[in-house]
Design a protein around this motif. Structure first.
Motif, PDB file in Angstrom:
ATOM      1  N   GLU A 153       0.755  -1.214   0.038  1.00  0.00           N
ATOM      2  CA  GLU A 153      -0.062  -0.136   0.064  1.00  0.00           C
ATOM      3  C   GLU A 153       0.741   1.308  -0.080  1.00  0.00           C
ATOM      4  N   ILE A 154       2.001   1.206   0.731  1.00  0.00           N
ATOM      5  CA  ILE A 154       2.972   2.406   0.808  1.00  0.00           C
ATOM      6  C   ILE A 154       3.517   2.585  -0.582  1.00  0.00           C
ATOM      7  N   LEU A 155       4.019   1.596  -1.293  1.00  0.00           N
ATOM      8  CA  LEU A 155       4.453   1.653  -2.547  1.00  0.00           C
ATOM      9  C   LEU A 155       3.324   2.364  -3.596  1.00  0.00           C
ATOM     10  N   ALA A 156       2.319   1.551  -3.698  1.00  0.00           N
ATOM     11  CA  ALA A 156       1.242   2.088  -4.427  1.00  0.00           C
ATOM     12  C   ALA A 156       0.835   3.537  -4.152  1.00  0.00           C
ATOM     13  N   ALA A 157       1.078   4.097  -3.103  1.00  0.00           N
ATOM     14  CA  ALA A 157       0.784   5.462  -2.819  1.00  0.00           C
ATOM     15  C   ALA A 157       1.883   6.293  -3.299  1.00  0.00           C
ATOM     16  N   ALA A 158       3.076   5.847  -3.485  1.00  0.00           N
ATOM     17  CA  ALA A 158       4.199   6.500  -3.919  1.00  0.00           C
ATOM     18  C   ALA A 158       4.557   6.595  -5.439  1.00  0.00           C
ATOM     19  N   ASP A 206       1.769  -0.016 -11.976  1.00  0.00           N
ATOM     20  CA  ASP A 206       2.519  -0.718 -13.183  1.00  0.00           C
ATOM     21  C   ASP A 206       3.886  -0.639 -12.800  1.00  0.00           C
ATOM     22  N   ALA A 207       4.506   0.346 -12.212  1.00  0.00           N
ATOM     23  CA  ALA A 207       5.859   0.495 -12.126  1.00  0.00           C
ATOM     24  C   ALA A 207       6.254  -0.602 -10.839  1.00  0.00           C
ATOM     25  N   VAL A 208       5.344  -0.992  -9.772  1.00  0.00           N
ATOM     26  CA  VAL A 208       5.581  -1.790  -8.793  1.00  0.00           C
ATOM     27  C   VAL A 208       5.739  -3.087  -9.396  1.00  0.00           C
ATOM     28  N   PHE A 209       4.713  -3.359 -10.321  1.00  0.00           N
ATOM     29  CA  PHE A 209       4.744  -4.940 -10.856  1.00  0.00           C
ATOM     30  C   PHE A 209       6.164  -5.013 -11.747  1.00  0.00           C
ATOM     31  N   ARG A 217      -5.922  -3.190  -8.696  1.00  0.00           N
ATOM     32  CA  ARG A 217      -6.563  -2.146  -8.513  1.00  0.00           C
ATOM     33  C   ARG A 217      -8.130  -2.471  -7.884  1.00  0.00           C
ATOM     34  N   ARG A 218      -8.695  -3.348  -8.741  1.00  0.00           N
ATOM     35  CA  ARG A 218     -10.221  -3.543  -8.816  1.00  0.00           C
ATOM     36  C   ARG A 218     -10.745  -4.231  -7.384  1.00  0.00           C
ATOM     37  N   HIS A 219      -9.575  -5.316  -7.280  1.00  0.00           N
ATOM     38  CA  HIS A 219     -10.002  -6.458  -5.996  1.00  0.00           C
ATOM     39  C   HIS A 219      -9.411  -6.316  -4.751  1.00  0.00           C
ATOM     40  N   VAL A 220      -8.131  -5.406  -4.834  1.00  0.00           N
ATOM     41  CA  VAL A 220      -7.493  -5.113  -3.656  1.00  0.00           C
ATOM     42  C   VAL A 220      -7.222  -4.032  -3.040  1.00  0.00           C
ATOM     43  N   LEU A 221      -7.007  -2.852  -3.880  1.00  0.00           N
ATOM     44  CA  LEU A 221      -6.798  -1.482  -3.474  1.00  0.00           C
ATOM     45  C   LEU A 221      -8.095  -0.737  -3.217  1.00  0.00           C
ATOM     46  N   LYS A 222      -9.342  -1.317  -3.793  1.00  0.00           N
ATOM     47  CA  LYS A 222     -10.432  -0.604  -3.345  1.00  0.00           C
ATOM     48  C   LYS A 222     -10.782  -0.849  -1.753  1.00  0.00           C
TER      49      LYS A 222
END
Length: 398
Positions: A205-210, A214-217, A375-380
């Motif tokens: 979640e921290i990485l996704a906020a920063a 796409d870059a994380v994967f 994004r659809r099933h985890v981050l929401k």
């Protein structure tokens, strides 16, 4: 796009350093050596059992002169054919062959009695059909005695043979297929657990906020691929040293059709594409799993499907230009295995350029699909979707 690549390199550097500098990485490098050592030990034991323990023993219950002639002919044939291709002969006391076979300490599969001119083989029906030709050959050689002809074969070596070259290139392609498949299956599974651990620790979640997802994967995929190349270089160096020590510098494997430099380059590229195709799929699956148990459950069907795809690719190798070979080359997950085998047998380069672009497109598509599902099933936040695609939906409140 430039921002995504820059962020992906940051994530890749972070993950790569974390894996390489960990204390368990040396165990990861040494891990494949244990199966190799055990396999070599069991291979040597199996060969010894095959050549010694499984060779049938036939008792020779003949008069002394005839038994000596059979043993002399047996030694002569062993020198020409090899001892693994003939049953062992052992003197047996004269008497009823059926009584000899009934003795628990005799260990005879069958007993040959009578004379050299008229041998009689006694044993079970299935064993008689197996041994009849060998005993007949030994008896025929015993009848010939010193007159057993030995025709010397004149050897005329040639510089090249089209049939031999085609067979050797096929073997080279098969070996490259197996090597890429084993390395891919050995290394790609690490991507699954890596993402699950970071989801559990709330790091993702921290990485996704920063940075963009796409870059994380992409960064994680690049880090695991780089780590794989470190392992391959380590293992390849060990194999090279072992070959130089035991096989000698004169050992030269069959040359592939495109030549060794291009073949090694294509092998590196096709391993990268095979790894990223399977790794991107594993990333998408790992992004949906919430526990290690779910990862292990999902890993099995994906691995079995990949094995089926690999068997399809190995079948297509023998049918170059056929619809099955073209289909296997087009299907993205089997394409790297088919194309590396084609490189060993065909000199054309342009099909590889097309295949590499095609495989890269599918890597991008699978990553995009994994990002969309994540994004659809985890981050929401809120609702059942935050639990992941593979989590059971909770029952609605009454």
């Amino acid at each position: 796009m430039t921002e995504i690549l820059r962020a992906a390199l940051v994530i890749a550097r972070r993950d790569f350093s974390a894996v390489i500098l960990s204390k368990t990485f040396i165990l990861f490098l040494l891990g494949p050596l244990f199966p190799v050592v055990i396999g070599m030990a069991f291979g040597g034991l199996g060969e010894k059992i095959t050549t010694e323990g499984l060779r049938p023993t036939v008792g020779v219950a003949m008069p002394a002169a005839d038994a000596a002639r059979m043993e002399r002919a047996h030694r002569l044939l062993v020198d020409r054919l090899g001892k693994e291709n003939l049953p062992r002969l052992r003197r047996a006391p004269a008497g009823d062959p059926r009584a000899l076979l009934a003795q628990s300490d005799a260990r005879f599969l069958a007993v040959v009695s009578g004379t050299v001119e008229h041998p009689v083989l006694t044993g079970k029906a299935g064993d008689l059909g197996w041994l009849e030709g060998d005993i007949g050959l030994i008896a025929s050689a015993a009848l010939a005695g010193e007159r057993l002809p030995h025709v010397r074969v004149e050897k005329r070596p040639v510089a090249a043979s089209a049939g031999a070259d085609a067979q050797s290139r096929l073997l080279t392609g098969r070996a490259a297929q197996i090597l890429i498949f084993l390395l891919t299956m050995l290394l790609a599974g690490m991507v699954l657990s890596n993402l699950v651990e970071e989801k559990t620790n709330k790091i993702i979640e921290i990485l996704a906020a920063a940075v963009p997802i796409d870059a994380v994967f992409l960064g994680k995929l690049m880090a695991m691929l780089a780590m794989s190349f470190v392992g391959i270089c380590f293992w390849g160096s060990g194999v090279f040293v072992a070959l130089m020590a035991f096989a000698g510098p004169n050992m030269m494997p069959p040359t592939p059709a495109v030549g060794w430099p291009v073949f090694l380059l294509l092998g590196t590229i096709y391993f990268s594409t095979a790894y990223t195709l399977l790794g991107s799929l594993f990333l998408g699956i790992g992004a949906q799993a919430a526990t290690v148990r779910e990862v292990q459950t999902l890993n099995m069907p994906v691995t079995m499907a990949q094995m089926v795809i690999f068997f399809f690719a190995t079948y297509a190798v023998d049918h170059m230009g056929s619809p099955s070979e073209i289909a296997a080359a087009v299907f993205p997950f089997s394409s790297p295995f088919v194309m590396i085998a084609r490189a060993a047998q065909d000199t054309a380069i342009w099909p590889h350029l097309v295949a590499i672009v095609w495989q890269a497109v599918w890597v991008a598509l699978i990553i995009r699909l994994g990002v969309w599902l994540f994004r659809r099933h985890v981050l929401k936040s809120g609702g059942a979707r935050s639990r992941g695609l593979f989590r059971r939906r909770s029952a609605p409140a009454a």
